[in-house]
Design a protein around this motif. Structure first.
Motif, short mmCIF file in Angstrom:
data_model
loop_
_atom_site.label_atom_id
_atom_site.label_comp_id
_atom_site.label_asym_id
_atom_site.label_seq_id
_atom_site.Cartn_x
_atom_site.Cartn_y
_atom_site.Cartn_z
N GLU A 488 28.74 -147.47 59.34
CA GLU A 488 28.35 -146.23 58.69
C GLU A 488 27.02 -145.71 59.24
OE1 GLU A 488 26.33 -148.52 54.86
OE2 GLU A 488 27.34 -146.61 54.62
N ASN A 489 26.87 -144.40 59.24
CA ASN A 489 25.64 -143.75 59.67
C ASN A 489 24.93 -143.23 58.43
OD1 ASN A 489 23.60 -142.27 60.82
ND2 ASN A 489 24.91 -141.21 62.30
N LYS A 490 23.85 -143.89 58.04
CA LYS A 490 23.16 -143.51 56.81
C LYS A 490 22.42 -142.19 56.95
CE LYS A 490 22.35 -148.39 55.79
NZ LYS A 490 21.34 -149.43 55.56
N TYR A 491 21.98 -141.88 58.16
CA TYR A 491 21.20 -140.66 58.33
C TYR A 491 22.07 -139.41 58.38
CZ TYR A 491 17.42 -143.84 59.60
OH TYR A 491 16.47 -144.81 59.59
N LYS A 492 23.40 -139.58 58.59
CA LYS A 492 24.31 -138.43 58.74
C LYS A 492 23.82 -137.49 59.84
CE LYS A 492 26.66 -140.14 55.41
NZ LYS A 492 27.87 -140.91 55.75
N THR A 493 23.29 -138.08 60.90
CA THR A 493 22.76 -137.33 62.04
C THR A 493 23.21 -138.04 63.31
OG1 THR A 493 20.82 -136.70 60.74
CG2 THR A 493 20.66 -136.42 63.12
#
Length: 869
Positions: A488-493
């Motif tokens: 998963e990418n926590k920063y959503k970037t």
């Protein structure tokens, strides 16, 4: 040279033997019960003791089996990290040895072995302090005896800090209009309740002097950018401001008078005939048919000439004699947010490269930005260390650009400081900047093109060994670990980039700041003033932490599926993961353990999260299509696997097809069907469907000219464009003509087309950028016919792909059946008894005998005919 003297540390001399001049014994800087070790990342993964993952500062202990360590020393011999402590391990009496993670490097290394069982038990079960019994004594309250006062100077401090009255008290006489001798009461009042109740003394800036702050503690709270906008609604249809709810009706008397009037009867008699004729015409023709538009003379939206053109129309051309002379265009991209701005990468031609290799003067390489308002003057230049073969804008922030160089290095740029300049350049031909330090423009003086210096470049030793031919940002929905597993990418970037090079490797790079522990102390202790001084030529500090030290996160090799060699890739494409990526973790755990709960906006503030807090995404498709220099299409997986020794290695490709004759130029994915891919190369193009492992579902017939590039339409699922080496463009529509193009534009350019990129400027304006080897950019306006999809075009194309998939399966089934029949017939022929071959003499005798019989028959027939005559 005299031989080196052996070290005396760790060796004891026998008693009774004393040297005349004994050397000084070096005392070890660590206890005898431990042995410091250096464990590489391979050994850490092999024994499951990865730093900051399996072992941390909170739980630094790891029990290793003695047999595994001995087996590792036998397998890897001197290469094993445990070889320095071989004798310690062999002399250890128990089966498990304690390994301790020394994060602060107290004993000089990151790990140390506990070589005695007593020290092991002491570390695992530390002794608890014994509680001494407390003797309860009965205290007798006694009156303290006064002692003599000894002055130590405290009374002076108390006297200085005490508040004393320095002026006399003022007396006021108040006159209250009340009854005589009535009681009066006073109370406190808030001075803020009355505007005249207090007098403020606000601070102000004194221009006579200024104080330079060396260090300041301040807090910052991130807040979203606010933007104020307004809109004025245009009412095209005027309406009354009042509404009538109840109808106004005639009275019964007025209705009878109107029905009996002669005027109504005359009106009905005159209208009935025309009404009947109109009803008859409505039955035999469409009264709503627009004859003017059917003739093709009605002006359409955006076409003021009155003609609806169905072909590509040239809208604009870009060229610059300084930067495009003797160069070709390798890559082109539209700016995602600014209208009419296009970025172009120029590279040297092969013959020009050979000339410049002998000359001392070397032309600098740039990525040039053009705009519609001034096509002959570049608006922005990106400085490059070498020719750029591929670059792409970041999908999360269009101001961040990543590129791949010819020398194998990866480059990052930040153009956030020049966005206003590009917007002003597009809005008007005359560009005036408010910041005179950055842009000094004058009406009488030619304006200089701003040059943006690179923010970061990868380390040469960690970069590719061949030119980078393709680059893609990973979507903001997931990221990749060192083993290639998507999480998963926590920063959503978008924080990771994938690069492809002809040195047979794919590399994944991360642009985030590494952990502070991995940075040198000099960098962590820099003051803001020192950081400002280290920034040369006003280069943004967005990726300063990566400059010349950037290393790849993961390397993926491309081994050959049949032989021991490797493929030479050129282009690749992977499916973007579009799910939200929800996890099952609690919100409280995320707030406590996750350092990125507050997502920063700046790339320089992003940090690499710990691998423990990341959730693996099982539904991410890690397969990708790769086009090679030999025209092969390789379907492989980027995830790494462990072999028997525990080392990570790249997996073999799942499939490989030799469809194209040579170089595979483009592998674009359809914007409407995420599992459909278009490949071009050689004399044909092919369409693939992910999941169909038997080959392409559509293959074009071989053409006279080679296909150099291809791209899908952004609005029509069945339409795509193919560029040729003779400068022509073919427009294909699979639902209209599957075997030939619907349009052929043969006079686009006189050189080979190198790139085609579509762009939607507005719902009524679509562009197609075409580049060639002469360094010229041609922008065509796509006609309305090729922009507006037909009814149910997407569903019809999906059915067409299903039919082609069924046709491919049937063809392969028939081919397998035919091969089986041929094999069975061959086996049957081999099983039949073979007749001995006849000799040549026997064959000649047989032919001679047959010839004599023929002569006898002929003679008898001739005699019979003579007798009858």
């Amino acid at each position: 040279m005299p031989p080196k003297k052996p070290k005396s540390a760790g060796k004891k001399k026998p008693k009774g033997k004393q040297a005349e001049s004994p050397p000084p014994i070096e005392t070890p800087d660590h206890p005898e019960e431990i042995f410091p070790l250096v464990l590489t990342s391979v050994t850490q993964e092999l024994f499951g003791c990865l730093a900051d993952e399996d072992v941390t500062s909170e739980s630094p202990y790891k029990l290793l089996k003695k047999a595994d360590i001995i087996q590792d020393m036998k397998t890897r011999a001197a290469v094993s990290d445990f070889s320095p402590a071989k004798q310690k391990v062999l002399d250890y009496p128990e089966d498990e040895i304690l390994l301790v993670f020394d994060r602060d490097f107290v004993y000089g290394q990151c790990f140390y072995l506990v070589v005695t069982p007593e020290a092991k038990e002491l570390l695992l079960t530390p002794p608890q302090p014994e509680e001494e019994p407390v003797e309860i004594e009965c205290e007798v309250n006694k009156t303290p005896e006064p002692k003599e006062w000894i002055s130590l100077g405290s009374e002076v401090e108390i006297e200085n800090e005490s508040v004393k009255e320095t002026r006399e008290k003022l007396g006021f006489m108040l006159r209250v209009q009340r009854k005589i001798r009535a009681p009066v009461s006073f109370s406190d009042r808030n001075a803020a309740d009355d505007k005249h109740g207090n007098l403020g003394c606000p601070s102000y800036e004194d221009s006579r002097f200024s104080i330079k702050w060396i260090q300041r503690d301040c807090g910052i709270q991130a807040a979203p950018t606010l933007q104020s906008s307004s809109a004025q609604t245009q009412w095209k249809c005027r309406k009354n401001m009042c509404t009538q709810y109840n109808p106004r009706e005639f009275s019964e008397e007025e209705k009878d008078n109107i029905l009996q009037s002669e005027r109504l009867k005359d009106f009905c008699n005159s209208v009935v005939l025309r009404m009947l004729v109109a009803l008859q015409q409505e039955e035999i023709m469409n009264v709503f048919h627009d004859d003017w538009r059917a003739l093709g003379t009605g002006p359409e939206d955006g076409d003021w000439s009155g003609k609806d053109c169905a072909e590509l129309m040239l809208y604009q051309s870009f060229a610059d004699q300084k930067y495009s002379k003797d160069r070709k265009i390798s890559c082109i991209n539209w700016h995602p947010t600014i209208y009419g701005v296009i970025a172009v990468a120029f590279t040297e031609k092969k013959e020009q490269r050979s000339k410049e290799s002998t000359s001392p003067d070397v032309r600098p390489s740039h990525i040039v930005f053009f705009c519609f308002s001034n096509p002959y003057h570049p608006q922005l230049l990106l400085e490059c260390p070498d020719d750029i073969y591929a670059f792409e804008f970041c999908p999360s922030d269009p101001n961040i650009i990543v590129g791949g160089c010819r020398n194998g290095q990866v480059v990052l740029w930040d153009i956030s400081g020049h966005v206003m300049h590009l917007q002003r350049a597009q809005s008007s031909d005359k560009k005036v900047s408010a910041n005179t330090d950055t842009f000094e423009l004058d009406d009488n003086k030619e304006s200089k093109t701003p040059v943006v210096r690179l923010c970061a470049v990868s380390a040469v030793e960690s970069s590719h060994k061949a030119p980078i031919t393709d680059v893609q940002w990973l979507p903001p929905t997931f990221e990749v670990r060192r083993t290639g597993i998507p999480v998963e990418n926590k920063y959503k970037t978008s924080v990771q980039v994938a690069h492809l090079s002809s040195d047979t490797t794919i590399m994944f790079w991360d642009v985030r700041l590494p952990k502070l522990l991995n940075q040198p102390a000099s960098v962590r202790k820099q003051t803001p003033d020192q950081k400002a001084q280290m920034t040369p030529y006003s280069v943004p500090d967005t990726f300063k932490h990566l400059d010349r030290t950037w290393k790849p996160l993961c390397r993926v090799l491309l081994p050959n599926i049949n032989t021991s060699g490797e493929y030479a890739p050129l282009k690749f494409n992977f499916q973007h993961y579009t799910c939200s990526g929800n996890t099952d973790r609690n919100t409280e755990e995320a707030d406590e353990d996750d350092e990125s709960s507050e997502i920063p906006r700046d790339f320089s503030q992003l940090r690499l999260p710990s691998a423990k807090n990341l959730t693996t995404l099982e539904d991410v498709n890690t397969k990708l299509y790769i086009g090679t220099e030999d025209g092969e299409i390789v379907y492989t997986d980027w995830k790494l696997e462990k072999d028997e020794s525990g080392r990570l290695h790249s997996t073999k490709p799942l499939n490989c097809f030799s469809i194209h004759s040579w170089l595979v130029n483009t592998i674009p994915r359809s914007p409407f069907f995420k599992d459909v891919i278009l490949t071009t190369g050689g004399w044909k193009f092919a369409i693939w469907q992910e999941g169909v492992m038997d080959g392409p579902i559509i293959v074009s017939p071989s053409s006279e000219r080679a296909c150099t590039v291809g791209c899908w339409s952004l609005t029509r699922p069945a339409v795509f464009f193919i560029g040729k080496d003779d400068g022509s463009i073919e427009v294909w529509n699979l639902l209209e003509k599957a075997g030939e193009p619907i349009q052929v534009h043969a006079h686009v350019t006189t050189a080979k087309i190198t790139s085609i990129t579509p762009w939607i400027a507005s719902p009524k304006q679509h562009f197609l950028a075409v580049t060639d080897e002469l360094g010229v950019v041609h922008v065509f306006e796509i006609p309305k016919k090729l922009c507006i999809p037909s009814k149910n075009e997407s569903s019809n194309l999906k059915k067409y792909f299903e039919l082609e998939k069924t046709r491919l399966e049937d063809y392969l089934r028939r081919e397998t059946l035919w091969e089986t029949e041929q094999k069975e017939a061959k086996e049957l022929t081999n099983q039949m008894p073979k007749q001995p071959p006849k000799s040549l003499q026997k064959e000649d005798d047989t032919h001679l005998k047959e010839y004599k019989e023929y002569l006898v028959l002929e003679e008898s027939i001739m005699k019979a005919d003579t007798q009858e005559a």
